[in-house]
Design a protein around this motif. Structure first.
Motif, PDB file in Angstrom:
ATOM      1  N   GLU A   1      -0.889   1.789   5.163  1.00 27.89           N
ATOM      2  CA  GLU A   1      -0.043   0.836   4.716  1.00 27.89           C
ATOM      3  C   GLU A   1       0.381  -0.160   5.756  1.00 27.89           C
ATOM      4  OE1 GLU A   1       4.516   0.516   2.345  1.00 27.89           O
ATOM      5  OE2 GLU A   1       3.745   2.195   2.767  1.00 27.89           O
ATOM      6  N   CYS A   2       0.176  -1.468   5.191  1.00 31.99           N
ATOM      7  CA  CYS A   2       0.854  -2.300   6.288  1.00 31.99           C
ATOM      8  C   CYS A   2       2.304  -2.536   6.179  1.00 31.99           C
ATOM      9  CB  CYS A   2      -0.007  -3.738   6.112  1.00 31.99           C
ATOM     10  SG  CYS A   2       0.846  -5.103   7.112  1.00 31.99           S
TER      11      CYS A   2
ATOM     12  N   GLY B   1      -4.995  -4.624   0.066  1.00 30.39           N
ATOM     13  CA  GLY B   1      -4.475  -3.963  -1.351  1.00 30.39           C
ATOM     14  C   GLY B   1      -3.029  -4.323  -1.494  1.00 30.39           C
ATOM     15  N   VAL B   2      -2.524  -4.354  -2.733  1.00 32.92           N
ATOM     16  CA  VAL B   2      -1.225  -4.336  -2.813  1.00 32.92           C
ATOM     17  C   VAL B   2      -0.894  -3.211  -4.256  1.00 32.92           C
ATOM     18  CG1 VAL B   2      -1.608  -6.142  -4.757  1.00 32.92           C
ATOM     19  CG2 VAL B   2       0.621  -5.864  -3.453  1.00 32.92           C
TER      20      VAL B   2
ATOM     21  N   LEU C   1      -6.175  -2.690   4.704  1.00 32.78           N
ATOM     22  CA  LEU C   1      -4.673  -2.609   4.645  1.00 32.78           C
ATOM     23  C   LEU C   1      -4.105  -2.937   3.532  1.00 32.78           C
ATOM     24  CD1 LEU C   1      -5.183  -4.113   7.604  1.00 32.78           C
ATOM     25  CD2 LEU C   1      -2.921  -3.357   8.109  1.00 32.78           C
ATOM     26  N   TRP C   2      -2.951  -2.088   2.920  1.00 33.72           N
ATOM     27  CA  TRP C   2      -2.229  -2.709   1.707  1.00 33.72           C
ATOM     28  C   TRP C   2      -0.653  -2.671   2.140  1.00 33.72           C
ATOM     29  CZ3 TRP C   2      -3.410   2.949   2.409  1.00 33.72           C
ATOM     30  CH2 TRP C   2      -1.981   3.686   2.253  1.00 33.72           C
ATOM     31  N   VAL C   3      -0.293  -3.558   0.922  1.00 32.50           N
ATOM     32  CA  VAL C   3       1.148  -3.840   1.091  1.00 32.50           C
ATOM     33  C   VAL C   3       1.896  -2.999   0.074  1.00 32.50           C
ATOM     34  CG1 VAL C   3       2.905  -5.992   0.738  1.00 32.50           C
ATOM     35  CG2 VAL C   3       0.817  -6.203   1.748  1.00 32.50           C
TER      36      VAL C   3
ATOM     37  N   LEU D   1      -9.453  -8.275  -2.448  1.00 33.80           N
ATOM     38  CA  LEU D   1      -8.026  -7.614  -2.973  1.00 33.80           C
ATOM     39  C   LEU D   1      -8.530  -6.541  -4.103  1.00 33.80           C
ATOM     40  CD1 LEU D   1      -4.926  -7.904  -2.757  1.00 33.80           C
ATOM     41  CD2 LEU D   1      -5.124  -9.741  -4.404  1.00 33.80           C
ATOM     42  N   SER D   2      -7.595  -5.369  -3.646  1.00 32.71           N
ATOM     43  CA  SER D   2      -7.573  -4.404  -4.599  1.00 32.71           C
ATOM     44  C   SER D   2      -6.149  -4.225  -5.154  1.00 32.71           C
ATOM     45  CB  SER D   2      -7.695  -3.011  -3.935  1.00 32.71           C
ATOM     46  OG  SER D   2      -9.250  -2.956  -3.535  1.00 32.71           O
TER      47      SER D   2
END
Length: 248
Positions: free
Chosen positions: A70-71, A123-124, A98-100, A151-152
């Motif tokens: 996670e970012c 990713g988000v 990295l995902w938000v 984007l995921s």
């Protein structure tokens, strides 16, 4: 760097199937089935070797291994961001992807602003609180040129809320022609607190959300792209139920 060293160092060597850590299922039916499976793989490898196939080649002993996290702490991420000297693009070298998170994905957040400027896959996470309109704006922010694979969308809702809310999100993405990868996070949408205050999840609830995720995509004609599971090297119990029958 330590996890990256394992695959080329022999940890992913197929002939070492019996040496992989099975402590958590050692005395279970699943552990027994795994050992039977590993024995059949051993037999197949011996046959392949006998007919001249080199089972010591990299195809049998190594695997690609990528990292993601996670970012969350922007000063940490910024300190590890570098500009590629050939392409001029910026990359966060703390991970491949990295995902938000759900709590930091506001449209005016610094986290979206940071991630839109780096070349990593992104990713988000979205819960049942995310509306179709909001999701499209998030996608436009994080992947404005609609690059496939960039984007995921990591869905975390709980089984019943997912069946109700995910179709609308998928429908909006299909209508706008957005290219995203749909991933299920079946754990964090099912978190509850025990009587002593610890966070946990029921294994059956996790499995129910996964089933709902695949069912909805089947109904919508979309593709369920993966499952998101966060891991730790610590000896902790994050869930109840399951193979070990963990309780509170």
């Amino acid at each position: 760097t330590t996890p990256r060293a394992f695959p080329p160092g022999g940890y992913a060597d197929i002939p070492r199937l019996h040496a992989w850590n099975l402590d958590f299922v050692e005395s279970t039916e699943e552990g027994s089935r795994y050992r039977q499976f590993a024995t059949k793989v051993d037999e197949s490898l011996r046959f392949m070797k006998a007919i001249g196939i080199d089972t010591a080649s990299t195809e049998f002993t190594q695997t690609d291994f990528y990292t993601a996290h996670e970012c969350l702490l922007l000063p940490y991420e910024q300190a590890l961001t570098r500009q590629d000297s050939i392409t001029g693009k910026w990359y966060d070298c703390s991970a491949h992807m990295l995902w938000v998170g759900e709590r930091t994905r506001d449209l005016d957040s610094a986290h979206l602003e940071f991630t839109r400027g780096i070349g990593n896959p992104l990713g988000v996470k979205v819960s049942d609180k995310c509306t179709p309109e909001e999701l499209i704006r998030i996608i436009d922010t994080m992947n404005p040129t609609n690059v496939p694979g960039r984007l995921s969308i990591i869905v975390r809702m709980g089984a019943e809320k997912l069946r109700k809310n995910l179709p609308g999100l998928i429908r909006a993405v299909q209508r706008e022609g957005k290219s995203v990868l749909w991933i299920s996070d079946p754990v964090h949408g099912n978190t509850r607190k025990t009587e002593n205050g610890f966070k946990t999840r029921d294994f059956e609830a996790i499995r129910a959300e996964l089933r709902a995720f695949f069912d909805v995509h089947d109904e919508m004609g979309s593709h369920p792209g993966g499952v998101h599971l966060e891991m730790t090297g610590k000896d902790v119990t994050e869930c109840t139920g399951g193979v070990r029958g963990g309780t509170e």
